[in-house]
Design a protein around this motif. Sequence first.
Motif, PDB file in Angstrom:
ATOM      1  N   PRO A  62       0.977  -0.921   0.404  1.00  0.00           N
ATOM      2  CA  PRO A  62       0.269   0.018  -0.337  1.00  0.00           C
ATOM      3  C   PRO A  62       1.370   1.237   0.310  1.00  0.00           C
ATOM      4  O   PRO A  62       0.707   1.983  -0.665  1.00  0.00           O
ATOM      5  CB  PRO A  62      -1.020   0.074   1.480  1.00  0.00           C
ATOM      6  CG  PRO A  62      -0.020  -1.114   1.772  1.00  0.00           C
ATOM      7  CD  PRO A  62       0.709  -1.911   1.355  1.00  0.00           C
ATOM      8  N   GLY A  63       1.574   1.070   0.365  1.00  0.00           N
ATOM      9  CA  GLY A  63       3.552   2.603   0.660  1.00  0.00           C
ATOM     10  C   GLY A  63       3.379   2.739  -1.039  1.00  0.00           C
ATOM     11  O   GLY A  63       3.661   4.026  -1.210  1.00  0.00           O
ATOM     12  N   GLN A  64       3.334   1.701  -1.844  1.00  0.00           N
ATOM     13  CA  GLN A  64       3.320   2.227  -2.767  1.00  0.00           C
ATOM     14  C   GLN A  64       2.837   3.472  -4.169  1.00  0.00           C
ATOM     15  O   GLN A  64       2.568   4.420  -3.904  1.00  0.00           O
ATOM     16  CB  GLN A  64       3.530   1.405  -4.396  1.00  0.00           C
ATOM     17  CG  GLN A  64       4.640   0.300  -4.054  1.00  0.00           C
ATOM     18  CD  GLN A  64       5.991   0.801  -4.714  1.00  0.00           C
ATOM     19  OE1 GLN A  64       6.110   2.035  -5.689  1.00  0.00           O
ATOM     20  NE2 GLN A  64       7.230  -0.160  -3.374  1.00  0.00           N
ATOM     21  N   ALA A  65       1.277   3.335  -3.562  1.00  0.00           N
ATOM     22  CA  ALA A  65      -0.226   3.798  -3.976  1.00  0.00           C
ATOM     23  C   ALA A  65       0.195   5.094  -3.369  1.00  0.00           C
ATOM     24  O   ALA A  65      -0.021   6.242  -3.239  1.00  0.00           O
ATOM     25  CB  ALA A  65      -0.926   3.195  -3.608  1.00  0.00           C
ATOM     26  N   GLU A  66       0.211   5.432  -1.278  1.00  0.00           N
ATOM     27  CA  GLU A  66       0.591   6.150  -1.092  1.00  0.00           C
ATOM     28  C   GLU A  66       1.024   7.486  -1.573  1.00  0.00           C
ATOM     29  O   GLU A  66       1.185   8.243  -1.776  1.00  0.00           O
ATOM     30  CB  GLU A  66       0.366   5.416   0.845  1.00  0.00           C
ATOM     31  CG  GLU A  66      -0.756   5.105   0.861  1.00  0.00           C
ATOM     32  CD  GLU A  66      -0.165   4.599   2.948  1.00  0.00           C
ATOM     33  OE1 GLU A  66       0.557   4.799   3.012  1.00  0.00           O
ATOM     34  OE2 GLU A  66      -1.185   4.102   2.787  1.00  0.00           O
ATOM     35  N   ALA A  67       2.408   6.996  -1.751  1.00  0.00           N
ATOM     36  CA  ALA A  67       3.856   7.051  -2.453  1.00  0.00           C
ATOM     37  C   ALA A  67       2.775   8.457  -3.567  1.00  0.00           C
ATOM     38  O   ALA A  67       4.049   9.288  -3.467  1.00  0.00           O
ATOM     39  CB  ALA A  67       5.111   6.373  -2.664  1.00  0.00           C
ATOM     40  N   ALA A  68       2.829   7.105  -5.101  1.00  0.00           N
ATOM     41  CA  ALA A  68       2.236   7.584  -5.946  1.00  0.00           C
ATOM     42  C   ALA A  68       0.989   8.774  -6.099  1.00  0.00           C
ATOM     43  O   ALA A  68       1.311  10.364  -6.508  1.00  0.00           O
ATOM     44  CB  ALA A  68       1.813   6.732  -6.811  1.00  0.00           C
ATOM     45  N   ARG A  69      -0.049   9.117  -4.686  1.00  0.00           N
ATOM     46  CA  ARG A  69      -0.685  10.070  -5.120  1.00  0.00           C
ATOM     47  C   ARG A  69      -0.011  11.159  -3.960  1.00  0.00           C
ATOM     48  O   ARG A  69      -0.003  12.561  -3.968  1.00  0.00           O
ATOM     49  CB  ARG A  69      -2.108   8.977  -3.383  1.00  0.00           C
ATOM     50  CG  ARG A  69      -2.721   8.420  -3.903  1.00  0.00           C
ATOM     51  CD  ARG A  69      -4.211   8.448  -3.311  1.00  0.00           C
ATOM     52  NE  ARG A  69      -3.302   7.963  -2.128  1.00  0.00           N
ATOM     53  CZ  ARG A  69      -3.623   5.817  -2.336  1.00  0.00           C
ATOM     54  NH1 ARG A  69      -4.266   5.876  -3.104  1.00  0.00           N
ATOM     55  NH2 ARG A  69      -3.525   5.227  -0.622  1.00  0.00           N
ATOM     56  N   ALA A  70       0.801  11.253  -3.094  1.00  0.00           N
ATOM     57  CA  ALA A  70       1.908  12.377  -2.687  1.00  0.00           C
ATOM     58  C   ALA A  70       2.247  12.525  -3.040  1.00  0.00           C
ATOM     59  O   ALA A  70       2.756  14.925  -3.368  1.00  0.00           O
ATOM     60  CB  ALA A  70       2.970  11.349  -1.704  1.00  0.00           C
ATOM     61  N   ILE A  71       2.773  12.192  -4.260  1.00  0.00           N
ATOM     62  CA  ILE A  71       3.417  13.049  -5.357  1.00  0.00           C
ATOM     63  C   ILE A  71       2.251  13.441  -6.447  1.00  0.00           C
ATOM     64  O   ILE A  71       3.017  13.933  -7.345  1.00  0.00           O
ATOM     65  CB  ILE A  71       4.728  12.488  -6.316  1.00  0.00           C
ATOM     66  CG1 ILE A  71       4.316  10.952  -6.600  1.00  0.00           C
ATOM     67  CG2 ILE A  71       6.182  12.127  -4.790  1.00  0.00           C
ATOM     68  CD1 ILE A  71       4.728  10.932  -8.130  1.00  0.00           C
ATOM     69  N   GLY A  72       1.390  13.647  -6.757  1.00  0.00           N
ATOM     70  CA  GLY A  72       0.417  14.381  -6.993  1.00  0.00           C
ATOM     71  C   GLY A  72      -0.481  13.310  -8.172  1.00  0.00           C
ATOM     72  O   GLY A  72      -0.937  13.754  -9.153  1.00  0.00           O
ATOM     73  N   LEU A  73      -0.217  12.380  -8.122  1.00  0.00           N
ATOM     74  CA  LEU A  73      -0.506  11.235  -9.526  1.00  0.00           C
ATOM     75  C   LEU A  73      -2.111  11.296  -8.987  1.00  0.00           C
ATOM     76  O   LEU A  73      -2.327  10.632  -8.106  1.00  0.00           O
ATOM     77  CB  LEU A  73       0.139  10.299 -10.042  1.00  0.00           C
ATOM     78  CG  LEU A  73       1.562  10.150  -9.764  1.00  0.00           C
ATOM     79  CD1 LEU A  73       1.939   8.829 -10.004  1.00  0.00           C
ATOM     80  CD2 LEU A  73       1.875  10.889 -11.040  1.00  0.00           C
ATOM     81  N   THR A  74      -2.982  10.795  -9.788  1.00  0.00           N
ATOM     82  CA  THR A  74      -4.239  10.498  -9.695  1.00  0.00           C
ATOM     83  C   THR A  74      -4.630   8.942  -9.788  1.00  0.00           C
ATOM     84  O   THR A  74      -3.549   8.386 -10.259  1.00  0.00           O
ATOM     85  CB  THR A  74      -5.475  11.119 -11.226  1.00  0.00           C
ATOM     86  OG1 THR A  74      -4.740  10.094 -12.324  1.00  0.00           O
ATOM     87  CG2 THR A  74      -4.945  12.388 -11.070  1.00  0.00           C
ATOM     88  N   PHE A  75      -6.020   8.226  -9.389  1.00  0.00           N
ATOM     89  CA  PHE A  75      -5.791   6.860  -9.044  1.00  0.00           C
ATOM     90  C   PHE A  75      -5.395   6.826 -10.261  1.00  0.00           C
ATOM     91  O   PHE A  75      -4.824   5.726  -9.966  1.00  0.00           O
ATOM     92  CB  PHE A  75      -6.984   6.878  -8.719  1.00  0.00           C
ATOM     93  CG  PHE A  75      -7.777   5.486  -9.622  1.00  0.00           C
ATOM     94  CD1 PHE A  75      -7.026   4.033  -7.966  1.00  0.00           C
ATOM     95  CD2 PHE A  75      -8.181   5.139 -10.381  1.00  0.00           C
ATOM     96  CE1 PHE A  75      -7.134   3.406  -7.904  1.00  0.00           C
ATOM     97  CE2 PHE A  75      -8.811   2.966 -10.078  1.00  0.00           C
ATOM     98  CZ  PHE A  75      -8.128   2.339  -8.610  1.00  0.00           C
ATOM     99  N   GLY A  76      -5.630   6.645 -12.160  1.00  0.00           N
ATOM    100  CA  GLY A  76      -5.571   6.428 -12.934  1.00  0.00           C
ATOM    101  C   GLY A  76      -4.094   6.260 -13.083  1.00  0.00           C
ATOM    102  O   GLY A  76      -3.705   5.162 -13.480  1.00  0.00           O
TER     103      GLY A  76
END
Length: 215
Positions: free
Chosen positions: A112-126
Amino acid sequence: MQFFSDNLPLLRDAFLTTLGLSLLSGLLALVLGTLLAAMRVSPVPPLRGLATFYVETFRNTPLTVVFFFIIFGLPQIDFVVSFFVGAVVSVGMYTAAFVAEALRSGINAVGPGQAEAARAIGLTFGQSLREVVLPQAFRTVVPPLGNVWIAMVKNTSIAAGFATTELAATLPRLANANAGDILLILLAVVVGYMLITVPSAYGIHHIERRVAILR
């Protein structure tokens, strides 16, 4: 050897039909299965519900019934396809449900840290799904996707009952014309399927070793 020389064109054409049916169905299943897996983990409830309905429906429906629906059901609403296209759609749509579940398990295996890191840098869900999660998920599920592919190749034999002359469809035709060579006929059909599945198994094992994630 006389049997093989006399029937080589029929066996060759049937093998190529099986190979083409497998490749096209596999491509359809991979694209549709990936879309379904993305919908299954989507934050939008209607998308999750729609994907779940599709997966559960096709996973719990015999492939023969799917063939009947595509080949004989769709013409009732004036949507007619050729037997080969109908076979591709039937096998592809059926297999997509299994691809989706295999891929969903790979998505769940990504930390889950991978997705959280992606969201933290501003990436959308897609974006996070496409650029971060899915590439890792595919690397994780190479073996189960390989099993789905081999099962799908064997499932193409159902098309024999719907006027598609693939390998299994040659069995009754050759048996009627060569009753004394039934063992050779069976051997030829088995070898035809193995020419697809055995190299596939080695290829899948090679890919698995190349992309394996060390944990």
